[in-house]
Design a protein around this motif. Structure first.
Motif, mmCIF file in Angstrom:
data_model
loop_
_atom_site.group_PDB
_atom_site.id
_atom_site.type_symbol
_atom_site.label_atom_id
_atom_site.label_comp_id
_atom_site.label_asym_id
_atom_site.label_seq_id
_atom_site.Cartn_x
_atom_site.Cartn_y
_atom_site.Cartn_z
ATOM 1 N N ARG A 52 0.840 -1.215 0.000
ATOM 2 C CA ARG A 52 0.000 0.000 0.000
ATOM 3 C C ARG A 52 0.868 1.255 0.000
ATOM 4 O O ARG A 52 0.590 2.211 -0.719
ATOM 5 C CB ARG A 52 -0.942 -0.002 1.199
ATOM 6 N N ALA A 53 1.929 1.241 0.805
ATOM 7 C CA ALA A 53 2.815 2.403 0.871
ATOM 8 C C ALA A 53 3.496 2.631 -0.474
ATOM 9 O O ALA A 53 3.599 3.771 -0.944
ATOM 10 C CB ALA A 53 3.853 2.216 1.973
ATOM 11 N N ARG A 56 1.066 4.226 -2.880
ATOM 12 C CA ARG A 56 0.861 5.664 -2.608
ATOM 13 C C ARG A 56 2.071 6.479 -3.058
ATOM 14 O O ARG A 56 1.931 7.555 -3.643
ATOM 15 C CB ARG A 56 0.585 5.899 -1.124
ATOM 16 N N MET A 57 3.277 5.964 -2.786
ATOM 17 C CA MET A 57 4.479 6.699 -3.179
ATOM 18 C C MET A 57 4.636 6.725 -4.693
ATOM 19 O O MET A 57 5.111 7.716 -5.251
ATOM 20 C CB MET A 57 5.715 6.110 -2.497
ATOM 21 N N LEU A 60 2.566 9.552 -5.701
ATOM 22 C CA LEU A 60 3.191 10.822 -5.310
ATOM 23 C C LEU A 60 4.386 11.177 -6.189
ATOM 24 O O LEU A 60 4.575 12.341 -6.559
ATOM 25 C CB LEU A 60 3.673 10.746 -3.855
ATOM 26 N N ARG A 67 9.750 -0.636 -2.080
ATOM 27 C CA ARG A 67 9.356 0.225 -0.965
ATOM 28 C C ARG A 67 10.549 1.040 -0.472
ATOM 29 O O ARG A 67 10.451 2.234 -0.226
ATOM 30 C CB ARG A 67 8.775 -0.630 0.176
ATOM 31 N N SER A 89 -1.586 14.959 -0.284
ATOM 32 C CA SER A 89 -1.314 13.557 -0.617
ATOM 33 C C SER A 89 -0.181 12.999 0.231
ATOM 34 O O SER A 89 -0.220 11.843 0.649
ATOM 35 C CB SER A 89 -0.955 13.423 -2.100
ATOM 36 N N HIS A 93 -0.465 10.029 2.974
ATOM 37 C CA HIS A 93 0.446 8.888 2.917
ATOM 38 C C HIS A 93 1.122 8.655 4.268
ATOM 39 O O HIS A 93 1.162 7.528 4.763
ATOM 40 C CB HIS A 93 1.503 9.103 1.830
ATOM 41 N N CYS A 97 0.786 5.430 6.708
ATOM 42 C CA CYS A 97 1.966 4.665 7.153
ATOM 43 C C CYS A 97 2.001 4.562 8.681
ATOM 44 O O CYS A 97 2.305 3.499 9.232
ATOM 45 C CB CYS A 97 3.253 5.316 6.651
#
Length: 114
Positions: A52-53, A56-57, A60, A67, A89, A93, A97
């Motif tokens: 998920r992280a 999102r990154m 962004l 990761r 955003s 994020h 996290c």
């Protein structure tokens, strides 16, 4: 970028810390149990949280990577000003996290932030 001991490191630490002669106190056993529960949650929940992280990154930063690579790139983007520290955003994020980390480390407290 937040780093923490891996589940493997936690389990190894507990194995080295607990006495094998039966002299462990109730407190020591509770500490060991808590550490092992954190390790179990980490093994069960971290892969999905990391995915998920990374997703999102990716949104962004507009780029892919692991990761770890994306964490480094995000730090560099914030430092350089390419992403503002108050960007909604980015804030979303970081909040997500933090919630994932709390769900693993201290799940009793996760509800207070969600």
């Amino acid at each position: 970028m937040i780093t923490h001991p891996s589940a493997q490191e936690i389990v190894a630490g507990v194995a080295q810390w607990l006495p094998v002669d039966g002299s462990a106190s109730i407190f020591s056993l509770r500490v060991a149990r808590n550490a092992l529960e954190i390790a179990a949650r980490d093994m069960a929940m971290s892969p999905a949280a990391d995915a998920r992280a990374a997703e999102r990154m990716h949104a962004l930063l507009g780029r892919g990577g692991t990761r770890e690579e994306l964490d480094v790139a995000l730090v560099e983007a914030i430092r350089s000003g390419a992403i503002a520290s108050d960007d909604p955003s980015l804030v979303a994020h970081l909040r997500a996290c933090a919630l994932d980390t709390i769900a693993i480390d201290q799940p009793k407290y996760a509800h207070t932030l969600g």
